[in-house]
Motif scaffolding. Structure first.
Motif, PDB file in Angstrom:
ATOM      1  N   HIS A   1       7.989  -3.391  -3.342  1.00 38.08           N
ATOM      2  CA  HIS A   1       6.790  -2.581  -3.172  1.00 38.08           C
ATOM      3  C   HIS A   1       5.614  -3.262  -3.854  1.00 38.08           C
ATOM      4  O   HIS A   1       5.698  -3.640  -5.031  1.00 38.08           O
ATOM      5  CB  HIS A   1       7.004  -1.196  -3.781  1.00 38.08           C
ATOM      6  CG  HIS A   1       8.260  -0.520  -3.329  1.00 38.08           C
ATOM      7  ND1 HIS A   1       8.323   0.254  -2.198  1.00 38.08           N
ATOM      8  CD2 HIS A   1       9.512  -0.538  -3.854  1.00 38.08           C
ATOM      9  CE1 HIS A   1       9.563   0.696  -2.040  1.00 38.08           C
ATOM     10  NE2 HIS A   1      10.298   0.231  -3.028  1.00 38.08           N
ATOM     11  N   PHE A   2       4.513  -3.405  -3.118  1.00 35.38           N
ATOM     12  CA  PHE A   2       3.293  -3.998  -3.651  1.00 35.38           C
ATOM     13  C   PHE A   2       2.184  -2.951  -3.555  1.00 35.38           C
ATOM     14  O   PHE A   2       1.650  -2.696  -2.472  1.00 35.38           O
ATOM     15  CB  PHE A   2       2.924  -5.259  -2.880  1.00 35.38           C
ATOM     16  CG  PHE A   2       4.037  -6.276  -2.841  1.00 35.38           C
ATOM     17  CD1 PHE A   2       4.605  -6.752  -4.009  1.00 35.38           C
ATOM     18  CD2 PHE A   2       4.527  -6.749  -1.632  1.00 35.38           C
ATOM     19  CE1 PHE A   2       5.627  -7.688  -3.985  1.00 35.38           C
ATOM     20  CE2 PHE A   2       5.551  -7.688  -1.594  1.00 35.38           C
ATOM     21  CZ  PHE A   2       6.108  -8.151  -2.774  1.00 35.38           C
ATOM     22  N   THR A   3       1.854  -2.333  -4.689  1.00 30.89           N
ATOM     23  CA  THR A   3       0.906  -1.218  -4.681  1.00 30.89           C
ATOM     24  C   THR A   3      -0.492  -1.686  -5.072  1.00 30.89           C
ATOM     25  O   THR A   3      -0.668  -2.707  -5.742  1.00 30.89           O
ATOM     26  CB  THR A   3       1.364  -0.108  -5.637  1.00 30.89           C
ATOM     27  OG1 THR A   3       1.281  -0.578  -6.984  1.00 30.89           O
ATOM     28  CG2 THR A   3       2.789   0.327  -5.327  1.00 30.89           C
TER      29      THR A   3
ATOM     30  N   ARG B   1      11.320  -3.310  -9.065  1.00 37.17           N
ATOM     31  CA  ARG B   1      11.008  -3.735  -7.702  1.00 37.17           C
ATOM     32  C   ARG B   1       9.649  -3.225  -7.227  1.00 37.17           C
ATOM     33  O   ARG B   1       9.313  -3.334  -6.055  1.00 37.17           O
ATOM     34  CB  ARG B   1      12.099  -3.243  -6.742  1.00 37.17           C
ATOM     35  CG  ARG B   1      13.471  -3.862  -7.005  1.00 37.17           C
ATOM     36  CD  ARG B   1      14.509  -3.438  -5.975  1.00 37.17           C
ATOM     37  NE  ARG B   1      15.028  -2.102  -6.216  1.00 37.17           N
ATOM     38  CZ  ARG B   1      14.638  -0.995  -5.599  1.00 37.17           C
ATOM     39  NH1 ARG B   1      13.700  -1.043  -4.680  1.00 37.17           N
ATOM     40  NH2 ARG B   1      15.188   0.170  -5.889  1.00 37.17           N
ATOM     41  N   VAL B   2       8.863  -2.635  -8.143  1.00 40.36           N
ATOM     42  CA  VAL B   2       7.562  -2.061  -7.780  1.00 40.36           C
ATOM     43  C   VAL B   2       6.480  -2.803  -8.540  1.00 40.36           C
ATOM     44  O   VAL B   2       6.428  -2.765  -9.777  1.00 40.36           O
ATOM     45  CB  VAL B   2       7.511  -0.553  -8.106  1.00 40.36           C
ATOM     46  CG1 VAL B   2       6.218   0.056  -7.550  1.00 40.36           C
ATOM     47  CG2 VAL B   2       8.724   0.176  -7.539  1.00 40.36           C
TER      48      VAL B   2
ATOM     49  N   HIS C   1       0.814  -1.221   0.000  1.00 39.15           N
ATOM     50  CA  HIS C   1       0.000   0.000   0.000  1.00 39.15           C
ATOM     51  C   HIS C   1       0.848   1.272   0.000  1.00 39.15           C
ATOM     52  O   HIS C   1       0.456   2.296   0.561  1.00 39.15           O
ATOM     53  CB  HIS C   1      -0.978   0.024   1.183  1.00 39.15           C
ATOM     54  CG  HIS C   1      -2.283  -0.675   0.905  1.00 39.15           C
ATOM     55  ND1 HIS C   1      -3.149  -0.296  -0.095  1.00 39.15           N
ATOM     56  CD2 HIS C   1      -2.870  -1.753   1.497  1.00 39.15           C
ATOM     57  CE1 HIS C   1      -4.202  -1.095  -0.100  1.00 39.15           C
ATOM     58  NE2 HIS C   1      -4.058  -2.001   0.855  1.00 39.15           N
ATOM     59  N   GLY C   2       1.998   1.232  -0.638  1.00 36.69           N
ATOM     60  CA  GLY C   2       2.767   2.455  -0.822  1.00 36.69           C
ATOM     61  C   GLY C   2       2.195   3.308  -1.943  1.00 36.69           C
ATOM     62  O   GLY C   2       1.339   2.878  -2.725  1.00 36.69           O
ATOM     63  N   GLY C   3       2.674   4.557  -2.026  1.00 40.17           N
ATOM     64  CA  GLY C   3       2.279   5.459  -3.105  1.00 40.17           C
ATOM     65  C   GLY C   3       0.916   6.096  -2.942  1.00 40.17           C
ATOM     66  O   GLY C   3       0.460   6.834  -3.827  1.00 40.17           O
TER      67      GLY C   3
ATOM     68  N   SER D   1       8.094   7.575   3.836  1.00 43.13           N
ATOM     69  CA  SER D   1       9.357   7.205   4.487  1.00 43.13           C
ATOM     70  C   SER D   1       9.572   5.694   4.429  1.00 43.13           C
ATOM     71  O   SER D   1      10.685   5.226   4.162  1.00 43.13           O
ATOM     72  CB  SER D   1       9.356   7.674   5.943  1.00 43.13           C
ATOM     73  OG  SER D   1       9.297   9.082   6.031  1.00 43.13           O
ATOM     74  N   ILE D   2       8.502   4.939   4.678  1.00 39.70           N
ATOM     75  CA  ILE D   2       8.615   3.480   4.586  1.00 39.70           C
ATOM     76  C   ILE D   2       8.961   3.066   3.160  1.00 39.70           C
ATOM     77  O   ILE D   2       9.773   2.155   2.936  1.00 39.70           O
ATOM     78  CB  ILE D   2       7.310   2.803   5.057  1.00 39.70           C
ATOM     79  CG1 ILE D   2       7.049   3.115   6.537  1.00 39.70           C
ATOM     80  CG2 ILE D   2       7.384   1.286   4.849  1.00 39.70           C
ATOM     81  CD1 ILE D   2       5.671   2.713   7.018  1.00 39.70           C
ATOM     82  N   THR D   3       8.353   3.734   2.178  1.00 43.56           N
ATOM     83  CA  THR D   3       8.682   3.446   0.783  1.00 43.56           C
ATOM     84  C   THR D   3      10.174   3.581   0.532  1.00 43.56           C
ATOM     85  O   THR D   3      10.798   2.736  -0.119  1.00 43.56           O
ATOM     86  CB  THR D   3       7.898   4.382  -0.156  1.00 43.56           C
ATOM     87  OG1 THR D   3       6.520   4.017  -0.129  1.00 43.56           O
ATOM     88  CG2 THR D   3       8.405   4.301  -1.591  1.00 43.56           C
ATOM     89  N   LYS D   4      10.785   4.640   1.061  1.00 43.59           N
ATOM     90  CA  LYS D   4      12.216   4.847   0.819  1.00 43.59           C
ATOM     91  C   LYS D   4      13.078   3.851   1.593  1.00 43.59           C
ATOM     92  O   LYS D   4      14.220   3.594   1.216  1.00 43.59           O
ATOM     93  CB  LYS D   4      12.624   6.282   1.162  1.00 43.59           C
ATOM     94  CG  LYS D   4      12.027   7.339   0.243  1.00 43.59           C
ATOM     95  CD  LYS D   4      12.236   7.004  -1.243  1.00 43.59           C
ATOM     96  CE  LYS D   4      13.701   6.855  -1.633  1.00 43.59           C
ATOM     97  NZ  LYS D   4      13.852   6.450  -3.060  1.00 43.59           N
TER      98      LYS D   4
END
Length: 389
Positions: A149-151, A169-170, A125-127, A141-144
């Motif tokens: 990454h699983f959006t 990786r996204v 749930h990034g982005g 911050s967690i994204t970085k």
């Protein structure tokens, strides 16, 4: 075999993670190690670790975090005290990757501990954007800090790439809730009523409100306007669920408790339904109201109209079935009347992908290259970087 640590801190994120936990557990090449923290371990918030235990998951580590005081200073101190606990749990488990979901302080603290220990992070749930809360800063911050990454939407994937993450990786694997809504066994309304001692007459509003420190107005004012708007709708029955442990929750919970006590003929309260019963209650409701993410995610997918109060979810995709009134009791009441009169939603589009999030994510956790330490470079945007994966 890869060891996958998964962190859950609330009833909400556990519900979203449950399918992935099963997929990891069922994969012979993956070893699940579950870290339980946050409100799961609090009696005041329903001691929801019991639900995890009933589901049969083995808990590898329990890390208490909250002191019970909901001021900003207390929250910062709680996070600081939690870091050693998360670090010890990760050191003991020694996972190949740790999975965190969302944007809460628990997730941020776990990610910080993992980064210091050079444990690769997979972030779900990034982005996304929630402009009425401090969640955006924590989430990005967690994204970085994360390596994988699983959006939940293609647009969210593009945002993660904008933050400098390598498109390789996204992954747009969709939203976990889509899996749940595709397969969950709905409880009959009478069964929900009997199990929780509540009423679900027609019309009923299912209500959840959480404090957000960057909202359009203080949480104590917003919840008052919401409750006033609900009460102004004649013959509307109101079922309220417990607020989370965010900063300012004590005042919100006290205001809701008074409201419940003052209007026992029209209001029922349930601290924690559990996911299946909550979604079943939602399916039976005439309208969903408040500022929970379920107002803009689960409700539209289930075809239940909703009224979103304040800015806590501002920036998320908003379906046509979601109305966002001015934060006054009168405007909220008018919106509730319109949504109830409109009835169930039969024509709606979802940007959250097709079912299969758990299977796709488990496969990526099994097969992706995950170096340790998880060294990565900043990815500069170039034309064509928004292709879907």
């Amino acid at each position: 075999m890869r060891t996958i640590a998964v962190v859950t801190g609330t009833r909400a994120d556990y519900g979203l993670l449950r399918g992935l936990l099963r997929a990891i557990e069922d994969d012979p090449q993956l070893n699940l190690r579950l870290i339980v923290t946050g409100t799961h371990l609090s009696d005041a918030f329903g001691h929801t670790v019991a639900e995890i235990e009933r589901d049969g998951f083995r808990i590898a580590a329990s890390v208490p975090i909250w002191s019970g005081t909901d001021t900003p200073v207390a929250a910062a101190e709680d996070v600081g005290r939690a870091l050693p606990g998360y670090a010890e749990a990760l050191k003991e488990i020694d996972p190949d990757v740790v999975v965190v979901l969302g944007d809460r302080l628990e997730a941020f603290a776990v990610a910080a501990a993992a980064t210091i220990l050079s444990v690769p992070i997979a972030h779900i749930h990034g982005g996304e954007l929630t402009e009425g809360a401090m969640d955006d800063a924590l989430r990005h911050s967690i994204t970085k800090m994360a390596y994988l990454h699983f959006t939940s939407t293609a647009d969210h994937r593009r945002r993660v790439i904008q933050l400098g993450e390598d498109p390789e990786r996204v992954f747009f694997h969709g939203a976990p809730i889509v899996d749940i809504l595709d397969t969950f066994d709905v409880m009959p309304p009478r069964e929900v009523e009997e199990q929780f001692g509540i009423r679900l007459p027609e019309p009923t509003a299912l209500v959840t409100f959480h404090p957000a420190i960057m909202d359009v107005a203080p949480a104590s004012e917003l919840v008052g306007e919401l409750l006033g708007g609900l009460l102004a709708v004649d013959e509307l029955h109101i079922v309220i669920t417990g607020s989370n442990s965010d900063i300012g929750t004590e005042a919100v919970r006290e205001r809701i408790a008074r409201f419940v006590a003052e209007h026992p003929d029209r209001v029922d309260y349930v601290e924690s339904f559990g996911q299946r019963a909550y979604l079943s209650a939602m399916r039976a409701a005439s309208v969903v109201a408040g500022n929970s993410s379920s107002t803009v995610l689960e409700a539209p997918v289930l075809g239940v109209p909703s009224v979103l109060v304040g800015d806590r979810q501002k920036g998320r995709p908003i379906a046509a079935s979601v109305e966002v009134p001015e934060p006054s009791a009168e405007a909220i009441a008018d919106a509730l009347r319109r949504r109830i009169a409109g009835g169930p939603v039969t024509d709606h589009d979802s940007p959250f992908g097709a079912p299969g999030f758990a299977a796709r994510t488990a496969a990526t956790l099994r097969n992706a290259e995950i170096p340790r330490p998880p060294k990565k470079t900043f990815h500069d945007l170039e034309q064509g970087d928004d292709d879907e994966r």
